[in-house]
Design a protein around this motif. Structure first.
Motif, mmCIF file in Angstrom:
data_model
loop_
_atom_site.group_PDB
_atom_site.id
_atom_site.type_symbol
_atom_site.label_atom_id
_atom_site.label_comp_id
_atom_site.label_asym_id
_atom_site.label_seq_id
_atom_site.Cartn_x
_atom_site.Cartn_y
_atom_site.Cartn_z
ATOM 1 N N ASN A 1 0.826 -1.210 0.000
ATOM 2 C CA ASN A 1 0.000 0.000 0.000
ATOM 3 C C ASN A 1 0.861 1.262 0.000
ATOM 4 O O ASN A 1 0.530 2.240 -0.667
ATOM 5 C CB ASN A 1 -0.953 -0.002 1.190
ATOM 6 C CG ASN A 1 -1.986 -1.103 1.084
ATOM 7 O OD1 ASN A 1 -2.325 -1.554 -0.004
ATOM 8 N ND2 ASN A 1 -2.485 -1.560 2.219
ATOM 9 N N ASP B 1 -5.999 -8.884 2.078
ATOM 10 C CA ASP B 1 -6.446 -8.555 0.725
ATOM 11 C C ASP B 1 -7.711 -7.701 0.705
ATOM 12 O O ASP B 1 -7.875 -6.845 -0.148
ATOM 13 C CB ASP B 1 -6.680 -9.833 -0.088
ATOM 14 C CG ASP B 1 -5.381 -10.548 -0.436
ATOM 15 O OD1 ASP B 1 -4.305 -9.904 -0.397
ATOM 16 O OD2 ASP B 1 -5.444 -11.759 -0.740
ATOM 17 N N VAL B 2 -8.639 -7.976 1.637
ATOM 18 C CA VAL B 2 -9.925 -7.272 1.590
ATOM 19 C C VAL B 2 -9.983 -6.034 2.494
ATOM 20 O O VAL B 2 -10.943 -5.266 2.399
ATOM 21 C CB VAL B 2 -11.110 -8.216 1.923
ATOM 22 C CG1 VAL B 2 -11.186 -9.349 0.915
ATOM 23 C CG2 VAL B 2 -11.041 -8.737 3.337
ATOM 24 N N PRO C 1 -8.501 -3.078 2.403
ATOM 25 C CA PRO C 1 -8.733 -1.798 1.723
ATOM 26 C C PRO C 1 -10.191 -1.609 1.289
ATOM 27 O O PRO C 1 -10.745 -0.518 1.398
ATOM 28 C CB PRO C 1 -7.801 -1.844 0.506
ATOM 29 C CG PRO C 1 -6.729 -2.800 0.901
ATOM 30 C CD PRO C 1 -7.410 -3.822 1.773
ATOM 31 N N LYS C 2 -10.824 -2.687 0.828
ATOM 32 C CA LYS C 2 -12.232 -2.609 0.419
ATOM 33 C C LYS C 2 -13.137 -2.376 1.631
ATOM 34 O O LYS C 2 -14.058 -1.562 1.582
ATOM 35 C CB LYS C 2 -12.644 -3.885 -0.309
ATOM 36 C CG LYS C 2 -11.931 -4.089 -1.633
ATOM 37 C CD LYS C 2 -12.258 -5.430 -2.235
ATOM 38 C CE LYS C 2 -11.422 -5.637 -3.489
ATOM 39 N NZ LYS C 2 -11.536 -6.982 -4.003
ATOM 40 N N SER D 1 -12.717 1.226 2.788
ATOM 41 C CA SER D 1 -13.411 2.149 1.897
ATOM 42 C C SER D 1 -14.911 2.159 2.163
ATOM 43 O O SER D 1 -15.539 3.222 2.268
ATOM 44 C CB SER D 1 -13.132 1.756 0.438
ATOM 45 O OG SER D 1 -13.835 2.581 -0.442
ATOM 46 N N GLU D 2 -15.491 0.970 2.275
ATOM 47 C CA GLU D 2 -16.928 0.884 2.536
ATOM 48 C C GLU D 2 -17.269 1.389 3.935
ATOM 49 O O GLU D 2 -18.302 2.039 4.131
ATOM 50 C CB GLU D 2 -17.413 -0.555 2.346
ATOM 51 C CG GLU D 2 -17.384 -0.986 0.885
ATOM 52 C CD GLU D 2 -17.890 -2.403 0.678
ATOM 53 O OE1 GLU D 2 -18.857 -2.798 1.359
ATOM 54 O OE2 GLU D 2 -17.315 -3.107 -0.176
#
Length: 148
Positions: A40, A113-114, A116-117, A120-121
């Motif tokens: 990142n 892996d998830v 960042p998603k 964001s959400e």
């Protein structure tokens, strides 16, 4: 004789401490890789350069490419060096190794892996929640006659 023994003891202590810090740093580097922290950070380097490139369009692309490459190469060592003392304040090397073991597991790899998603959400959800709180406060102020 006491002076020599003290000097030998001090040398052994400093050497052991240096090895301990170096060992912790190695685990820290693995942790930063496993958690995608370094990945990142590496994606941020080109983004950090964009404003400089925009402000200085006369500087050749080759310059920016070399700066980008240099910074990317330094990210691993610099982040490890900067973050190690912080983590050492709160986690023993054994604890960090245990956390690293989790991030090297299938579940740990998945969360890396998830994240960042999810982040964001979660930011969007938090912003929506904050907006609803503002609306409630404003409605209550109006209801009590404090605003029009």
């Amino acid at each position: 004789m006491k002076t020599i023994l003290f000097a030998v003891f001090a040398f052994i202590s400093v050497t052991t401490m240096a090895q301990s810090v170096d060992s912790y740093s190695q685990v820290m580097k693995k942790y930063l890789i496993a958690t995608n922290t370094l990945k990142n950070m590496q994606t941020m380097v080109p983004q950090m350069l964009k404003p400089f490139q925009t402000q200085s369009p006369n500087i050749p692309k080759e310059f920016w490419d070399s700066v980008n490459e240099e910074l990317l190469n330094d990210v691993v060592n610099q982040m490890t060096e900067m973050l190690t003392p912080i983590y050492q304040k709160y986690l023993t090397q054994k604890e960090l190794e245990d956390v690293l073991a989790f991030y090297e597991s299938p579940a740990g790899k998945k969360i890396s892996d998830v994240t960042p998603k999810i982040t964001s959400e979660a930011i969007q959800v938090g912003q929506n929640w904050g907006a609803s709180i503002v609306t409630k406060i404003q409605a209550r102020m109006k209801e009590k006659g404090y605003t029009k």
